[in-house]
Design an enzyme around this catalytic site. Structure first.
Site, short mmCIF file in Angstrom:
data_model
loop_
_atom_site.label_atom_id
_atom_site.label_comp_id
_atom_site.label_asym_id
_atom_site.label_seq_id
_atom_site.Cartn_x
_atom_site.Cartn_y
_atom_site.Cartn_z
N ASP A 112 8.23 30.52 -14.49
CA ASP A 112 9.09 30.41 -13.32
C ASP A 112 10.56 30.03 -13.96
O ASP A 112 10.50 28.95 -14.91
CB ASP A 112 8.78 29.31 -12.62
CG ASP A 112 9.47 28.96 -11.42
OD1 ASP A 112 10.48 29.74 -11.20
OD2 ASP A 112 9.22 28.08 -10.62
N HIS B 21 10.33 29.93 -2.11
CA HIS B 21 10.44 29.85 -3.60
C HIS B 21 9.41 30.99 -4.37
O HIS B 21 8.11 31.24 -3.83
CB HIS B 21 9.88 28.61 -4.33
CG HIS B 21 10.01 28.35 -5.93
ND1 HIS B 21 11.31 28.66 -6.24
CD2 HIS B 21 9.07 28.40 -6.74
CE1 HIS B 21 11.04 28.63 -7.59
NE2 HIS B 21 10.00 28.65 -7.95
N CYS C 102 16.11 31.37 -7.29
CA CYS C 102 14.75 31.79 -7.51
C CYS C 102 14.52 33.39 -7.35
O CYS C 102 13.84 33.94 -8.15
CB CYS C 102 13.48 31.07 -7.17
SG CYS C 102 13.61 31.02 -5.31
#
Length: 288
Positions: free
Chosen positions: A151, A136, A99
């Site tokens: 995302d 995250h 991420c």
């Protein structure tokens, strides 16, 4: 492999034994033209302005082209988040990442086009059995006063398109549905599963500072209890199927109850990572 789970250890040993290069041949159906233009020295024409159509097109192109993977964590190579390193690995090197790499690269491209982008930090809740730290990263993108969550770095369950921040009602993204629910000041991103909607992550709208993201990146890539240190994974989302290779299990999720998991033996693994027609990572491409 000290600190590496049994399955992940077998994978790393096998890759080392066969001298498998983490790169794959150039090719594949998707090219992130705008991302490449934003990150290399010579610009290319953009596919559009800083509007929702451009954001949506880039979001889908990114998630279906650049896999979510943690090979460098298992190989103890370290995860660098500077622009040059991200460009070398994910743009020119034909690699994937997790991420912090994925959404940092995506934010750089969006900012170069003219989008208003704010990095956010979230607590992962998916399959969590305890309260986790904010490890995250995702993005808040504002277009004409309308706020959207982007995302490209949640692996197989990642969003395929930006999600309106006020999406309390379910929003269909191809075969999957997402929604955002509120818990006080928290926004909770959920995906629909066979048992109903389940949490993916929870976050506030506070801008995540670069030092905090760097610290979280270091934690998840080095802490002995981090799932990225103990588990090997390559994951890729697309409009028709979500592919997840985790240790020696391969799963294809086509939405609803159409989910199939197959054991992978050690002899099959290198082809999955190296073959241009591999089930898992064939779209993992160099963008220039």
């Amino acid at each position: 492999q000290v600190g590496v789970g049994v399955g992940a250890g077998h994978v790393v040993d096998e890759l080392d034994r066969l001298h498998v290069d983490a790169r794959v041949p150039v090719g594949g159906p998707q090219r992130l033209e705008v991302a490449a233009a934003a990150l290399v020295d010579h610009p290319r024409p953009a596919v559009g302005g800083a509007n929702l159509a451009t954001l949506s097109a880039l979001h889908l192109a990114h998630v279906s082209s650049i896999p979510f993977e943690n090979l460098d964590v298992l190989w103890r190579r370290g995860i660098a988040l500077d622009t040059a390193s991200l460009q070398a690995k994910l743009v020119h090197g034909g690699r994937g990442g997790y991420c912090f790499e994925q959404n940092r690269l995506f934010a750089l491209a969006l900012e170069a086009i003219g989008f208003d982008v704010v990095p956010l930090a979230a607590r992962v809740r998916y399959r969590a059995t305890r309260l986790l730290p904010r490890t995250h990263q995702l993005l808040l993108v504002t277009i004409g006063g309308e706020r959207h969550i982007a995302d490209v770095g949640f692996g197989g369950n990642t969003l395929l398109a930006p999600l309106p921040l006020d999406a309390d009602a379910p929003v269909a993204q191809h075969a999957w549905r997402y929604r955002l629910v509120r818990e006080g000041d928290l926004h909770v991103l959920q995906i629909e599963a066979t048992e109903g909607f389940v949490d993916l992550c929870a976050f506030t709208l506070e801008r995540a500072a670069r030092p905090d993201l760097e610290m979280a990146n270091w934690y998840v890539s080095t802490h002995p209890a981090s799932r990225f240190v103990t588990t090997f994974t390559v994951q890729l989302a697309s409009p028709t199927v979500r592919r997840v290779l985790q240790n020696l299990e391969y799963t294809e999720d086509r939405g609803g109850s159409d989910v199939r998991t197959t054991p992978i033996d050690r002899d099959t693994l290198p082809a999955l990572l190296r073959d241009g027609t591999a089930l898992v990572v064939s779209p993992l491409i160099a963008l220039m």
